[in-house]
Motif scaffolding. Structure first.
Motif, PDB file in Angstrom:
ATOM      1  N   PRO A 273     -18.217   6.013   2.917  1.00  0.00           N
ATOM      2  CA  PRO A 273     -17.943   5.162   4.089  1.00  0.00           C
ATOM      3  C   PRO A 273     -18.240   5.881   5.400  1.00  0.00           C
ATOM      4  N   ALA A 339     -15.949   6.661  -5.823  1.00  0.00           N
ATOM      5  CA  ALA A 339     -16.334   5.971  -4.591  1.00  0.00           C
ATOM      6  C   ALA A 339     -16.864   4.586  -4.903  1.00  0.00           C
ATOM      7  N   ASN A 341     -17.974   1.727  -2.477  1.00  0.00           N
ATOM      8  CA  ASN A 341     -18.114   1.436  -1.057  1.00  0.00           C
ATOM      9  C   ASN A 341     -19.258   0.468  -0.787  1.00  0.00           C
ATOM     10  N   PRO A 350     -16.609  -5.572   1.576  1.00  0.00           N
ATOM     11  CA  PRO A 350     -16.082  -4.330   2.162  1.00  0.00           C
ATOM     12  C   PRO A 350     -14.574  -4.192   2.035  1.00  0.00           C
ATOM     13  N   ASP A 353     -13.523  -1.712  -0.545  1.00  0.00           N
ATOM     14  CA  ASP A 353     -13.839  -0.294  -0.360  1.00  0.00           C
ATOM     15  C   ASP A 353     -12.687   0.578  -0.842  1.00  0.00           C
ATOM     16  N   THR A 355     -12.017   4.958  -1.879  1.00  0.00           N
ATOM     17  CA  THR A 355     -12.477   6.321  -2.127  1.00  0.00           C
ATOM     18  C   THR A 355     -11.288   7.147  -2.602  1.00  0.00           C
ATOM     19  N   TRP A 371      -9.465  -0.016   2.204  1.00  0.00           N
ATOM     20  CA  TRP A 371      -9.706  -0.863   3.376  1.00  0.00           C
ATOM     21  C   TRP A 371      -8.500  -0.897   4.310  1.00  0.00           C
ATOM     22  N   ALA A 382     -17.723  -1.491   8.495  1.00  0.00           N
ATOM     23  CA  ALA A 382     -17.919  -1.719   7.059  1.00  0.00           C
ATOM     24  C   ALA A 382     -18.445  -3.128   6.794  1.00  0.00           C
TER      25      ALA A 382
END
Length: 481
Positions: A273, A339, A341, A350, A353, A355, A371, A382
């Motif tokens: 990201p 990840a 993303n 998005p 998202d 990680t 997020w 994003a």
């Protein structure tokens, strides 16, 4: 009578001729700045649109090019990823596996990124049902990679990035000046307002250029701002730096690496990201495992006491990951990174998202960012990236293709229009003329200052254009004046 004389005094009565001259002078002044900016921007706009079209069809192009390396026959049971990883490591004994990318479809092969001894990265594909190493894809030979490198740096590295940032910044000036020129003021400008006249080529090009540019000005502005967020100065120094971890979100007492999330990217691919790129990676806190050579150097390997990739994938399922990449630890203190993303093309929404960094020895989750942890601007970025790349849906992709074609039309029609209206003398540029009444236009100066402050590299171009306009193309006063 005296009052009447005073009201009609030539010094105080409005002069229609003077007012019209000022309006005309201002129009040509704006036109000159539009011309100068367009002269620089149009080649870049054509390049960005063409490379953007290639990047939109990356998956389709790569599937056709590497059909034999990517297509497999689905079976009911897939082998453990650790066995596939082992086969890849045996096939590339001098390489280092950095990443695992599970297939998005049962008929597509799994991929492992291998960094070769010469520094190149290749994607090695495996049949997840048989464990067979099928082939490899050179990441530097990808059409997407080539288009992406041209799109971002013109294959010139940092200097190319600067040139593109100037072009994107000046495009905002083009939008502002273009809307001013397009907005109807008199019968001549009203004649082509949202109309396409076919009476002659110059009018046709003018109407195509002006009306399509005005109609799609907000779309172009969106692409410019979302693209500028990737640039070296406006993006990295002014915007990204204010909206990155751990400015407002820290890793707590967990040790931080000297590496950042951007170091996990492969080449120019943006796999992490935007708001995490400048943040430090966490480190595994377990014991160091490795073998010491006679020279006293430590050759790091993931020892039998560390968790394996199968454990990481099992954790990914429990954490709700569906499509993702796994970055493998590259040192004794490295971490496994999961990840998913939108910037990396793992997910299309998005809001999904995610990680996650995992200690390679204990399996503990060190950092988990989703997020909900993003700042407002990071969320906008994003979402903007997904729209910019056409990842949201097939409708998004089709619209982006249309937008690229429209931007090409605007650019080419502007060039043709200039070519038709330029003076017959081949050495003349056809720059919109000066007026003796040209002076400081407060609103115009304020607009230029705003663009120069918000987009620093554009300031250099504006100064250069101003000097050229003042020194080179300023009309000489006659001896009788």
């Amino acid at each position: 009578m005296l009052g009447s004389q005073i009201q009609t005094s030539p010094k105080e009565a409005p002069c229609p001729t003077t007012d019209k001259t000022k309006v005309k002078s201002r129009y040509f002044m704006v036109w000159r700045w539009h011309f100068y900016a367009g002269l620089y921007v149009i080649p870049f706009m054509i390049m960005l649109s063409l490379t953007g079209l290639v990047m939109l069809f990356d998956d389709e192009i790569e599937t056709i090019r590497y059909h034999d390396e990517l297509i497999v026959v689905p079976e009911s049971v897939a082998l453990p990823v650790s066995l596939q990883l082992d086969k890849v490591q045996k096939a590339y004994p001098l390489g280092k596996v950095t990443q695992y990318i599970p297939s998005k479809d049962p008929s597509l092969a799994n991929k492992f990124d291998v960094r070769l001894a010469d520094g190149r990265s290749v994607l090695v594909t495996t049949n997840q049902y048989t464990g067979e190493v099928i082939g490899e894809i050179d990441r530097t030979d990808s059409w997407y990679q080539l288009a992406n490198d041209i799109h971002g740096t013109l294959l010139m590295g940092q200097w190319g990035d600067y040139l593109i940032e100037i072009a994107a910044s000046l495009s905002i000036l083009l939008i502002i000046t273009g809307v001013y020129l397009w907005w109807p003021r008199d019968n001549a400008s009203k004649a082509g307002f949202f109309k396409i006249r076919l009476s002659n080529m110059r009018l046709l090009m003018r109407d195509l250029h002006a009306n399509f540019a005005a109609l799609f000005s907000f779309v172009l502005l969106f692409f410019l701002l979302s693209g500028l967020a990737w640039t070296s100065v406006w993006g990295a120094k002014l915007v990204q730096a204010w909206n990155t971890f751990p400015v407002y979100y820290t890793w707590g007492d967990k040790p931080e690496s000297n590496l950042t999330h951007a170091d996990l990217n492969h080449g120019s691919d943006k796999e992490l990201p935007w708001n995490l790129e400048q943040a430090a990676l966490p480190e595994s806190s377990g014991h160091i495992h490795g073998a010491t050579t006679h020279a006293g150097e430590t050759n790091f390997t993931i020892s039998e006491h560390a968790i394996n990739i199968d454990s990481v994938i099992e954790q990914a399922k429990k954490l709700g990951f569906t499509q993702y990449k796994v970055f493998l630890p590259q040192s004794e203190k490295g971490v496994f990174t999961l990840a998913a993303n939108s910037m990396g093309g793992d997910v299309t929404d998005p809001r999904l998202d995610k990680t996650t960094h995992i200690d390679q020895y204990t399996g503990d989750i060190l950092v988990d960012v989703s997020w909900d942890d993003y700042s407002v601007l990071a969320k906008l970025m994003a979402a903007g990236v997904s729209l910019h790349q056409g990842d949201m849906s097939i409708i998004n992709k089709v619209l982006n293709v249309l937008f690229c074609l429209v931007f090409l039309l605007i650019s080419v029609s502007g060039l043709v229009m200039w070519w038709i209206r330029r003076p017959s003398g081949k050495t003349r540029m056809g720059i919109p003329k000066h007026f003796e009444s040209d002076g400081l236009w407060k609103a115009g100066i304020a607009g230029l200052i705003f663009i120069a402050v918000c987009f620093p590299l554009a300031c250099l171009a504006l100064v250069l254009f101003g000097l050229i306009d003042w020194i080179v193309f300023k009309p000489k006063k006659s001896a009788l004046s």
